[in-house]
Design an enzyme around this catalytic site. Structure first.
Site, PDB file in Angstrom:
ATOM      1  N   ASP A 104       0.905  -1.296   0.108  1.00  0.00           N
ATOM      2  CA  ASP A 104       0.117  -0.010   0.032  1.00  0.00           C
ATOM      3  C   ASP A 104       0.819   1.270   0.118  1.00  0.00           C
ATOM      4  O   ASP A 104       0.561   2.386  -0.512  1.00  0.00           O
ATOM      5  CB  ASP A 104      -0.902   0.141   1.084  1.00  0.00           C
ATOM      6  CG  ASP A 104      -1.907  -1.038   1.185  1.00  0.00           C
ATOM      7  OD1 ASP A 104      -2.343  -1.560  -0.069  1.00  0.00           O
ATOM      8  OD2 ASP A 104      -2.409  -1.584   2.114  1.00  0.00           O
ATOM      9  N   SER A 164     -10.750  -2.327  -1.370  1.00  0.00           N
ATOM     10  CA  SER A 164      -9.683  -1.779  -0.952  1.00  0.00           C
ATOM     11  C   SER A 164      -8.224  -1.956  -1.733  1.00  0.00           C
ATOM     12  O   SER A 164      -8.377  -1.654  -3.046  1.00  0.00           O
ATOM     13  CB  SER A 164      -9.251  -2.277   0.513  1.00  0.00           C
ATOM     14  OG  SER A 164      -8.376  -1.344   1.040  1.00  0.00           O
ATOM     15  N   ASP A 222     -15.990   6.984   3.171  1.00  0.00           N
ATOM     16  CA  ASP A 222     -14.612   6.201   3.218  1.00  0.00           C
ATOM     17  C   ASP A 222     -13.605   7.173   2.760  1.00  0.00           C
ATOM     18  O   ASP A 222     -13.720   7.578   1.731  1.00  0.00           O
ATOM     19  CB  ASP A 222     -14.936   5.032   2.221  1.00  0.00           C
ATOM     20  CG  ASP A 222     -13.863   4.186   2.174  1.00  0.00           C
ATOM     21  OD1 ASP A 222     -12.814   4.358   2.731  1.00  0.00           O
ATOM     22  OD2 ASP A 222     -14.137   3.089   1.235  1.00  0.00           O
ATOM     23  N   HIS A 277     -15.056   2.284   5.480  1.00  0.00           N
ATOM     24  CA  HIS A 277     -14.388   1.572   4.342  1.00  0.00           C
ATOM     25  C   HIS A 277     -14.603   0.181   4.775  1.00  0.00           C
ATOM     26  O   HIS A 277     -14.328  -0.588   3.550  1.00  0.00           O
ATOM     27  CB  HIS A 277     -12.846   2.012   4.923  1.00  0.00           C
ATOM     28  CG  HIS A 277     -11.822   1.290   3.684  1.00  0.00           C
ATOM     29  ND1 HIS A 277     -11.902   1.628   2.397  1.00  0.00           N
ATOM     30  CD2 HIS A 277     -10.637   0.142   4.108  1.00  0.00           C
ATOM     31  CE1 HIS A 277     -11.213   0.704   1.757  1.00  0.00           C
ATOM     32  NE2 HIS A 277     -10.547  -0.262   2.821  1.00  0.00           N
TER      33      HIS A 277
END
Length: 293
Positions: A104, A164, A222, A277
């Site tokens: 990420d 995600s 989110d 989220h």
């Protein structure tokens, strides 16, 4: 983005008690969606949630073709076949473990390169280095498996989906499927997708997949979809569908315009990974093993 199972459980619990922020107001009368599309969002949210399970032997009661995993990048997911809907679904898991966090945060934009996507199509295109590396680690098994499935079931359509981190992988996967199987029916459903590449990536995705075949869902406030800022060279691709207030109904999901619609989720300052989220279209992401039976 990075979430431990504990944080997922806590966030899902907190969500029911936390009111939607007052800054989010319904976009009255603006491009609400059909019941069929709402049903699709619910369906592919469940596929995306199922990808978090250690084992998913029968995704939504359908045939598991393969469950893929790359040990180096920790990229995981599955390919399922729905014979009633005549679909082949590729679902990518989002962040769950420490290695995913490293993926990420590897936000450098690098030249896009992936199996079967020509250099002409990728001219000027850059993508998130972590996401691209993760996708490319499983690209060959996905392309080869889909190739074999389409030989047996040539009339079946393709779906790429994820939540995600998995949503960005599904976006990259959608580009790959479109390039490797040109002209084949394809849809991409993502949930809580972070920005994945530069403006040229957004354009390439839209051109290859088709704007009308991309369904990028964002749940209320989110913060993950806007956690990577445009200021460092990123841009979302179309088309965003903003579930601006709960519960998710045809009238509370707005079809947005363009790539970064200022009247949709981009109007809400990012608060990063938050309780919005981890729940999409009534599904507590990663916490419902029944989606795999």
């Amino acid at each position: 983005m990075f979430l431990t199972p504990f944080l997922l459980a806590v966030a899902a619990f907190v969500l029911w008690a936390e009111a939607t922020p007052a800054s989010i107001t319904p976009a009255l009368g603006k491009r609400s969606i059909s019941q069929d599309l709402l049903d699709d969002f619910v369906r592919y949210t469940k596929y995306s949630s199922g990808a978090y399970q250690v084992l998913c032997p029968s995704p939504l009661g359908n045939t598991l073709v393969v469950q893929f995993s790359d040990l180096v990048t920790n990229t995981q997911g599955f390919i399922a076949r729905d014979d009633s809907r005549k679909e082949i679904v590729v679902s990518y898991r989002g962040s769950l473990q420490a290695q995913d966090f490293l993926t990420d945060v590897d936000i450098i934009l690098v030249p896009f390169s992936s199996q079967g996507v020509s250099s002409v199509q990728t001219n000027g295109v850059t993508a998130h280095q972590g996401f691209l590396t993760a996708f490319n680690s499983v690209a060959s098994v996905i392309i080869s498996t889909v190739t074999e499935q389409l030989k047996q079931f040539p009339s079946y359509s393709l779906v790429s989906t994820g939540h995600s981190l998995g949503a960005s992988l599904a976006s990259l996967g959608g580009v790959s499927l479109a390039a490797n199987f040109p002209g084949h029916p394809l849809k991409v459903f993502t949930f809580g997708q972070p920005r994945t590449g530069n403006p040229a990536y957004a354009t390439m995705a839209e051109n290859l997949i088709g704007v009308n075949n991309i369904f990028r869902a964002v749940h209320t406030f989110d913060g993950v979809p806007t956690i990577i800022p445009e200021a460092i060279g990123y841009r979302h691709h179309a088309t965003e569908f903003w579930n601006f207030v709960d519960p998710p109904l045809t009238s509370t999901v707005k079809q947005c315009s363009g790539e970064e619609d200022p009247t949709c989720s981009d109007s809400i300052p990012s608060t990063g990974i938050n309780v919005a989220h981890v729940t999409y279209f009534g599904q507590a992401i990663a916490l419902d093993p029944t989606v795999c039976i």
